[in-house]
Design a protein around this motif. Sequence first.
Motif, PDB file in Angstrom:
ATOM      1  N   THR A   5     -60.746  47.725  13.194  1.00 29.95           N
ATOM      2  CA  THR A   5     -61.753  48.513  12.505  1.00 29.95           C
ATOM      3  C   THR A   5     -63.101  48.344  13.189  1.00 29.95           C
ATOM      4  OG1 THR A   5     -60.634  48.277  10.371  1.00 29.95           O
ATOM      5  CG2 THR A   5     -62.947  48.908  10.315  1.00 29.95           C
ATOM      6  N   VAL A   6     -63.707  49.454  13.568  1.00 28.42           N
ATOM      7  CA  VAL A   6     -65.054  49.468  14.140  1.00 28.42           C
ATOM      8  C   VAL A   6     -65.953  50.100  13.079  1.00 28.42           C
ATOM      9  CG1 VAL A   6     -66.501  50.330  16.013  1.00 28.42           C
ATOM     10  CG2 VAL A   6     -64.129  49.663  16.477  1.00 28.42           C
ATOM     11  N   LYS A   7     -66.874  49.325  12.546  1.00 28.46           N
ATOM     12  CA  LYS A   7     -67.626  49.755  11.371  1.00 28.46           C
ATOM     13  C   LYS A   7     -69.139  49.675  11.597  1.00 28.46           C
ATOM     14  CE  LYS A   7     -67.814  48.929   6.366  1.00 28.46           C
ATOM     15  NZ  LYS A   7     -67.289  48.080   5.253  1.00 28.46           N
ATOM     16  N   GLY A   8     -69.778  50.842  11.571  1.00 32.92           N
ATOM     17  CA  GLY A   8     -71.238  50.910  11.630  1.00 32.92           C
ATOM     18  C   GLY A   8     -71.860  50.281  12.857  1.00 32.92           C
ATOM     19  N   ILE A   9     -71.205  50.421  14.003  1.00 32.87           N
ATOM     20  CA  ILE A   9     -71.717  49.775  15.221  1.00 32.87           C
ATOM     21  C   ILE A   9     -72.942  50.513  15.755  1.00 32.87           C
ATOM     22  CG2 ILE A   9     -71.236  49.284  17.659  1.00 32.87           C
ATOM     23  CD1 ILE A   9     -69.963  47.303  15.740  1.00 32.87           C
ATOM     24  N   HIS A  10     -73.970  49.751  15.965  1.00 32.24           N
ATOM     25  CA  HIS A  10     -75.238  50.250  16.518  1.00 32.24           C
ATOM     26  C   HIS A  10     -75.674  49.247  17.581  1.00 32.24           C
ATOM     27  CE1 HIS A  10     -79.233  52.347  16.179  1.00 32.24           C
ATOM     28  NE2 HIS A  10     -79.617  51.205  16.738  1.00 32.24           N
ATOM     29  N   HIS A  11     -76.104  49.756  18.732  1.00 34.88           N
ATOM     30  CA  HIS A  11     -76.569  48.826  19.771  1.00 34.88           C
ATOM     31  C   HIS A  11     -77.728  49.421  20.550  1.00 34.88           C
ATOM     32  CE1 HIS A  11     -76.284  45.228  22.138  1.00 34.88           C
ATOM     33  NE2 HIS A  11     -76.335  45.944  23.245  1.00 34.88           N
ATOM     34  N   THR A  12     -78.733  48.570  20.780  1.00 31.78           N
ATOM     35  CA  THR A  12     -79.924  48.958  21.526  1.00 31.78           C
ATOM     36  C   THR A  12     -80.174  47.958  22.645  1.00 31.78           C
ATOM     37  OG1 THR A  12     -80.928  49.959  19.570  1.00 31.78           O
ATOM     38  CG2 THR A  12     -82.398  49.412  21.389  1.00 31.78           C
ATOM     39  N   ILE A  52     -68.283  45.565  23.308  1.00 31.24           N
ATOM     40  CA  ILE A  52     -68.516  45.063  21.956  1.00 31.24           C
ATOM     41  C   ILE A  52     -67.186  44.751  21.280  1.00 31.24           C
ATOM     42  CG2 ILE A  52     -69.312  45.730  19.642  1.00 31.24           C
ATOM     43  CD1 ILE A  52     -71.618  47.222  21.036  1.00 31.24           C
ATOM     44  N   ILE A  53     -66.199  45.632  21.451  1.00 34.22           N
ATOM     45  CA  ILE A  53     -64.870  45.387  20.884  1.00 34.22           C
ATOM     46  C   ILE A  53     -64.258  44.121  21.487  1.00 34.22           C
ATOM     47  CG2 ILE A  53     -62.501  46.277  20.721  1.00 34.22           C
ATOM     48  CD1 ILE A  53     -63.703  49.102  20.605  1.00 34.22           C
ATOM     49  N   ALA A  54     -64.535  43.908  22.760  1.00 38.46           N
ATOM     50  CA  ALA A  54     -63.996  42.721  23.441  1.00 38.46           C
ATOM     51  C   ALA A  54     -64.701  41.432  23.026  1.00 38.46           C
ATOM     52  CB  ALA A  54     -64.104  42.892  24.952  1.00 38.46           C
ATOM     53  N   GLY A  55     -65.849  41.552  22.366  1.00 39.81           N
ATOM     54  CA  GLY A  55     -66.610  40.376  21.999  1.00 39.81           C
ATOM     55  C   GLY A  55     -67.520  39.881  23.103  1.00 39.81           C
ATOM     56  N   LEU A  56     -67.702  40.687  24.154  1.00 38.65           N
ATOM     57  CA  LEU A  56     -68.551  40.295  25.268  1.00 38.65           C
ATOM     58  C   LEU A  56     -70.016  40.569  24.969  1.00 38.65           C
ATOM     59  CD1 LEU A  56     -66.398  41.689  28.229  1.00 38.65           C
ATOM     60  CD2 LEU A  56     -66.458  39.354  27.328  1.00 38.65           C
ATOM     61  N   GLY A  62     -73.493  46.212  12.639  1.00 38.76           N
ATOM     62  CA  GLY A  62     -72.095  46.619  12.493  1.00 38.76           C
ATOM     63  C   GLY A  62     -71.127  45.471  12.723  1.00 38.76           C
ATOM     64  N   THR A  63     -69.872  45.737  12.447  1.00 41.87           N
ATOM     65  CA  THR A  63     -68.842  44.706  12.562  1.00 41.87           C
ATOM     66  C   THR A  63     -67.580  45.250  13.228  1.00 41.87           C
ATOM     67  OG1 THR A  63     -68.011  45.249  10.346  1.00 41.87           O
ATOM     68  CG2 THR A  63     -69.600  43.433  10.512  1.00 41.87           C
ATOM     69  N   ILE A  64     -66.850  44.349  13.861  1.00 38.76           N
ATOM     70  CA  ILE A  64     -65.528  44.633  14.412  1.00 38.76           C
ATOM     71  C   ILE A  64     -64.535  43.758  13.660  1.00 38.76           C
ATOM     72  CG2 ILE A  64     -64.069  44.678  16.453  1.00 38.76           C
ATOM     73  CD1 ILE A  64     -66.413  46.508  16.790  1.00 38.76           C
ATOM     74  N   LEU A  65     -63.520  44.367  13.088  1.00 36.79           N
ATOM     75  CA  LEU A  65     -62.497  43.616  12.360  1.00 36.79           C
ATOM     76  C   LEU A  65     -61.154  43.794  13.057  1.00 36.79           C
ATOM     77  CD1 LEU A  65     -63.347  44.630   8.675  1.00 36.79           C
ATOM     78  CD2 LEU A  65     -64.110  42.589   9.904  1.00 36.79           C
ATOM     79  N   LEU A  66     -60.478  42.710  13.284  1.00 31.40           N
ATOM     80  CA  LEU A  66     -59.134  42.751  13.843  1.00 31.40           C
ATOM     81  C   LEU A  66     -58.188  42.174  12.800  1.00 31.40           C
ATOM     82  CD1 LEU A  66     -57.660  43.436  16.610  1.00 31.40           C
ATOM     83  CD2 LEU A  66     -57.467  40.975  16.840  1.00 31.40           C
ATOM     84  N   GLU A  67     -57.238  42.983  12.374  1.00 33.09           N
ATOM     85  CA  GLU A  67     -56.319  42.605  11.301  1.00 33.09           C
ATOM     86  C   GLU A  67     -57.090  42.148  10.059  1.00 33.09           C
ATOM     87  OE1 GLU A  67     -53.946  39.765  13.613  1.00 33.09           O
ATOM     88  OE2 GLU A  67     -52.320  41.230  13.588  1.00 33.09           O
ATOM     89  N   GLY A  68     -58.198  42.855   9.780  1.00 36.08           N
ATOM     90  CA  GLY A  68     -58.978  42.600   8.588  1.00 36.08           C
ATOM     91  C   GLY A  68     -59.936  41.434   8.657  1.00 36.08           C
ATOM     92  N   PRO A  70     -63.147  39.268  10.822  1.00 35.40           N
ATOM     93  CA  PRO A  70     -64.217  39.423  11.806  1.00 35.40           C
ATOM     94  C   PRO A  70     -63.771  38.955  13.191  1.00 35.40           C
ATOM     95  CG  PRO A  70     -65.079  38.464   9.794  1.00 35.40           C
ATOM     96  CD  PRO A  70     -63.579  38.474   9.661  1.00 35.40           C
ATOM     97  N   LEU A  71     -64.296  39.601  14.193  1.00 37.27           N
ATOM     98  CA  LEU A  71     -63.936  39.272  15.565  1.00 37.27           C
ATOM     99  C   LEU A  71     -64.336  37.837  15.888  1.00 37.27           C
ATOM    100  CD1 LEU A  71     -62.772  40.801  18.069  1.00 37.27           C
ATOM    101  CD2 LEU A  71     -65.129  41.124  18.800  1.00 37.27           C
ATOM    102  N   ASP A  72     -63.365  37.067  16.333  1.00 35.54           N
ATOM    103  CA  ASP A  72     -63.597  35.672  16.721  1.00 35.54           C
ATOM    104  C   ASP A  72     -63.084  35.495  18.133  1.00 35.54           C
ATOM    105  OD1 ASP A  72     -63.851  32.971  17.065  1.00 35.54           O
ATOM    106  OD2 ASP A  72     -62.369  32.406  15.553  1.00 35.54           O
ATOM    107  N   ARG A  73     -63.987  35.541  19.087  1.00 38.43           N
ATOM    108  CA  ARG A  73     -63.608  35.512  20.496  1.00 38.43           C
ATOM    109  C   ARG A  73     -62.827  34.241  20.853  1.00 38.43           C
ATOM    110  NH1 ARG A  73     -61.664  38.353  24.423  1.00 38.43           N
ATOM    111  NH2 ARG A  73     -62.227  37.624  26.466  1.00 38.43           N
TER     112      ARG A  73
END
Length: 263
Positions: A5-12, A52-56, A62-68, A70-73
Motif C-alpha cells: 500500500t502506497v498512501k499519501g506519498i509526498h516528496h520535495t 521510496i518504496i524500496a526504503g532508500l 505518507g506511508t508505505i505498508l507491506l502486508e499491512g 510499515p516499511l522496515d528496511r
Amino acid sequence: MSFLTVKGIHHTYFTRYFAVTALEDINLDIQEGEFISFLGPSGCGKTTLLSIIAGLIAPAAGTILLEGKPLDRKGLSIGYMLQQDYLFPWKTIEQNITIGLKLLKKKEETEIGKALGLLEQVGLAGVENQFPRQLSGGMRQRAALARTLAVNPKLLLLDEPFSALDYQTKLKLEDLVSETLKSYGKTAVLVTHDIGEAIAMSDRIYLLSPKPGKIHKWFKVPALLQSLCPFEARNHPLYSDLFQIIWKELENLEGGNEHRSIT
C-alpha cells in the motif's frame, strides 16, 4: 488486505535556493503476485517513487505498508534491479549471486544450491567460475536477476533494467524475467519509459504526470495479454489498441513533443 500500500506519498527535494516537489499525493494498492509498471515523462518522479518504496528515501509525507505493516528496511527483503548489473568485477559469478545470502548469514549448503540452480534457470549453467568481464551485457543482467532472487525477496523493484541492452536481448530478457517472476509468484514494480515494455510485462500500468509527479491515470492490461509471454503479447491486436490509448495520453501530458522518442 493489499500486499503493498502506497498512501499519501509526498516528496520535495530541497536545495540551498529552492524546493522542488517531486511527488504529490500518490496512492495505490498492489496485490501479491501482481506486476505493476510506472510510466510517464522524464521528471515525473518514477524513480523517486521506486526509491521510496524500496526504503532508500524517506518521503516528506505518507506511508508505505507491506502486508499491512510499515516499511522496515532492516527486516524486509526487497530485490532491486537497475540499468547496470553492478556485479563485482573481482568476484566470480557464483560469488556474486551468493553475496546476498552471505550478508544475510544464510550460508547453508541448501541455500547456496538453490542460488546455483537459479543460474541454470536463467540460462547461465556452467558460468559459475567465470568473471563478469567474460559475459555479455545480457548475460550479466541474467546473473543480476539470479542474485536478486537468491535471497527470496518479498518484493522485486525494477528500474529500467533492460534499457542499456540491444533490442533483441531486451526482448529475450523481458520473457525470461516475466516467466521467472510468475513461476515464483513474485510481486514486482517496474519503472520504464517504454510503453510496449509496460504493456507486455504488466498487469496494471500507472501513468504519472510531471511537475509534481501525480497519478494521472491507470490502465488494466487485458487478461489475455497477461496470460501471454511478453514477446507474444507484443504481436496481439489488444496490445496495439492499448498502446495507442496510452500513447495519446502521454502526448497530452507532454504537449505532443518529447513523447515521439518513446517506443
